[in-house]
Write a protein that holds these residues in place. Structure first.
Motif, PDB file in Angstrom:
ATOM      1  N   TRP A 107      58.352  31.566  47.972  1.00  0.00           N
ATOM      2  CA  TRP A 107      59.287  31.375  46.857  1.00  0.00           C
ATOM      3  C   TRP A 107      59.026  32.397  45.762  1.00  0.00           C
ATOM      4  O   TRP A 107      57.892  32.682  45.420  1.00  0.00           O
ATOM      5  CB  TRP A 107      59.131  29.982  46.277  1.00  0.00           C
ATOM      6  CG  TRP A 107      59.607  28.912  47.187  1.00  0.00           C
ATOM      7  CD1 TRP A 107      58.830  28.084  47.947  1.00  0.00           C
ATOM      8  CD2 TRP A 107      60.959  28.567  47.458  1.00  0.00           C
ATOM      9  NE1 TRP A 107      59.640  27.240  48.665  1.00  0.00           N
ATOM     10  CE2 TRP A 107      60.942  27.519  48.393  1.00  0.00           C
ATOM     11  CE3 TRP A 107      62.184  29.055  47.009  1.00  0.00           C
ATOM     12  CZ2 TRP A 107      62.109  26.934  48.873  1.00  0.00           C
ATOM     13  CZ3 TRP A 107      63.344  28.464  47.496  1.00  0.00           C
ATOM     14  CH2 TRP A 107      63.301  27.422  48.403  1.00  0.00           C
ATOM     15  N   LEU A 108      60.106  32.893  45.194  1.00  0.00           N
ATOM     16  CA  LEU A 108      60.047  33.797  44.045  1.00  0.00           C
ATOM     17  C   LEU A 108      60.942  33.212  42.962  1.00  0.00           C
ATOM     18  O   LEU A 108      62.070  32.797  43.249  1.00  0.00           O
ATOM     19  CB  LEU A 108      60.548  35.196  44.432  1.00  0.00           C
ATOM     20  CG  LEU A 108      60.780  36.154  43.276  1.00  0.00           C
ATOM     21  CD1 LEU A 108      59.453  36.586  42.680  1.00  0.00           C
ATOM     22  CD2 LEU A 108      61.575  37.349  43.722  1.00  0.00           C
ATOM     23  N   THR A 109      60.449  33.171  41.747  1.00  0.00           N
ATOM     24  CA  THR A 109      61.254  32.739  40.607  1.00  0.00           C
ATOM     25  C   THR A 109      61.662  33.994  39.847  1.00  0.00           C
ATOM     26  O   THR A 109      60.838  34.606  39.170  1.00  0.00           O
ATOM     27  CB  THR A 109      60.454  31.782  39.701  1.00  0.00           C
ATOM     28  OG1 THR A 109      59.939  30.714  40.504  1.00  0.00           O
ATOM     29  CG2 THR A 109      61.329  31.213  38.603  1.00  0.00           C
ATOM     30  N   PRO A 110      62.922  34.436  40.003  1.00  0.00           N
ATOM     31  CA  PRO A 110      63.358  35.680  39.358  1.00  0.00           C
ATOM     32  C   PRO A 110      63.227  35.617  37.844  1.00  0.00           C
ATOM     33  O   PRO A 110      63.425  34.566  37.235  1.00  0.00           O
ATOM     34  CB  PRO A 110      64.833  35.806  39.755  1.00  0.00           C
ATOM     35  CG  PRO A 110      65.008  34.899  40.916  1.00  0.00           C
ATOM     36  CD  PRO A 110      63.992  33.815  40.760  1.00  0.00           C
ATOM     37  N   GLY A 111      62.883  36.734  37.256  1.00  0.00           N
ATOM     38  CA  GLY A 111      62.804  36.839  35.804  1.00  0.00           C
ATOM     39  C   GLY A 111      61.467  36.451  35.208  1.00  0.00           C
ATOM     40  O   GLY A 111      61.247  36.636  34.015  1.00  0.00           O
ATOM     41  N   VAL A 112      60.549  35.909  36.001  1.00  0.00           N
ATOM     42  CA  VAL A 112      59.243  35.521  35.469  1.00  0.00           C
ATOM     43  C   VAL A 112      58.311  36.727  35.411  1.00  0.00           C
ATOM     44  O   VAL A 112      57.567  36.911  34.463  1.00  0.00           O
ATOM     45  CB  VAL A 112      58.622  34.385  36.311  1.00  0.00           C
ATOM     46  CG1 VAL A 112      57.217  34.061  35.840  1.00  0.00           C
ATOM     47  CG2 VAL A 112      59.494  33.144  36.234  1.00  0.00           C
ATOM     48  N   TYR A 113      58.370  37.563  36.431  1.00  0.00           N
ATOM     49  CA  TYR A 113      57.501  38.742  36.513  1.00  0.00           C
ATOM     50  C   TYR A 113      58.363  39.984  36.681  1.00  0.00           C
ATOM     51  O   TYR A 113      59.232  40.023  37.562  1.00  0.00           O
ATOM     52  CB  TYR A 113      56.559  38.645  37.720  1.00  0.00           C
ATOM     53  CG  TYR A 113      55.854  37.326  37.860  1.00  0.00           C
ATOM     54  CD1 TYR A 113      54.869  36.951  36.960  1.00  0.00           C
ATOM     55  CD2 TYR A 113      56.169  36.454  38.888  1.00  0.00           C
ATOM     56  CE1 TYR A 113      54.218  35.737  37.091  1.00  0.00           C
ATOM     57  CE2 TYR A 113      55.521  35.246  39.027  1.00  0.00           C
ATOM     58  CZ  TYR A 113      54.546  34.897  38.123  1.00  0.00           C
ATOM     59  OH  TYR A 113      53.901  33.699  38.251  1.00  0.00           O
ATOM     60  N   ASP A 114      58.126  41.000  35.874  1.00  0.00           N
ATOM     61  CA  ASP A 114      58.868  42.254  35.989  1.00  0.00           C
ATOM     62  C   ASP A 114      58.451  43.020  37.246  1.00  0.00           C
ATOM     63  O   ASP A 114      57.268  43.140  37.545  1.00  0.00           O
ATOM     64  CB  ASP A 114      58.618  43.150  34.766  1.00  0.00           C
ATOM     65  CG  ASP A 114      59.209  42.568  33.499  1.00  0.00           C
ATOM     66  OD1 ASP A 114      60.193  41.813  33.591  1.00  0.00           O
ATOM     67  OD2 ASP A 114      58.676  42.865  32.411  1.00  0.00           O
ATOM     68  N   GLY A 115      59.428  43.515  37.982  1.00  0.00           N
ATOM     69  CA  GLY A 115      59.164  44.387  39.113  1.00  0.00           C
ATOM     70  C   GLY A 115      58.738  43.716  40.398  1.00  0.00           C
ATOM     71  O   GLY A 115      58.407  44.394  41.369  1.00  0.00           O
ATOM     72  N   THR A 116      58.738  42.381  40.444  1.00  0.00           N
ATOM     73  CA  THR A 116      58.266  41.684  41.637  1.00  0.00           C
ATOM     74  C   THR A 116      59.133  41.977  42.850  1.00  0.00           C
ATOM     75  O   THR A 116      58.621  42.193  43.944  1.00  0.00           O
ATOM     76  CB  THR A 116      58.219  40.167  41.388  1.00  0.00           C
ATOM     77  OG1 THR A 116      57.405  39.919  40.254  1.00  0.00           O
ATOM     78  CG2 THR A 116      57.644  39.427  42.565  1.00  0.00           C
TER      79      THR A 116
END
Length: 155
Positions: A107-116
């Motif tokens: 799972w990835l939560t967009p907007g939490v980490y830049d450039g992920t």
């Protein structure tokens, strides 16, 4: 980079400032200073595999399906870990070559980490789906994305 099997002496690496359950959990930039650290439990059964990156964090394979050869991947890194790409590459390599998995996903939560997303794509992962309003963070609902990679080596 090589992953090392988890030992009780590595317990301090299982707590940190990342969002729990993330495919690529990096330190959250605006995390409140008094917030409880995220914690990962030690493995409890044969459906979990836990490795550490000494001094940097952990790599966890959970929901391991030994029959269909797939697992969910979670990574938690400390602020001083540096570039996350070598850790993600090592995790994918370990999942395919050591554990014999055919598919890894997370799972990835967009907007939490830049450039992920760029790091995930560079390591061969692809976006698979978006679940709207799947997670509540800092007073609001956030979408979550499912990313995955298949072992196409034919082994």
């Amino acid at each position: 980079m090589k992953l090392k099997g988890y030992r009780a002496a590595d317990r301090a690496l299982l707590a940190g400032e990342w969002l729990p359950g993330e495919l690529l959990g990096l330190p959250v930039a605006d995390r409140p200073p008094l917030a409880e650290p995220s914690r990962v439990p030690p493995p409890s059964d044969d459906r979990e595999e836990l490795c550490v990156v000494p001094g940097a964090g952990f790599v966890r394979f959970t929901g391991v399906d030994w029959i269909h050869r797939h697992a969910r991947l979670e990574i938690g890194l400390r602020p001083a870990a540096g570039d996350p790409r070598p850790v993600l590459e090592a995790a994918v390599r370990h999942g395919f070559r050591v554990l014999g998995m055919h598919r890894l996903y997370g799972w990835l939560t967009p907007g939490v980490y830049d450039g992920t997303e760029a790091v995930l794509k560079a390591c061969g992962l692809q976006w698979e789906a978006t679940v709207p309003q799947a997670l509540w963070v800092a007073g609001g609902a956030l979408d979550r994305q499912l990313w995955g990679v298949l072992d196409d080596s034919g082994v």
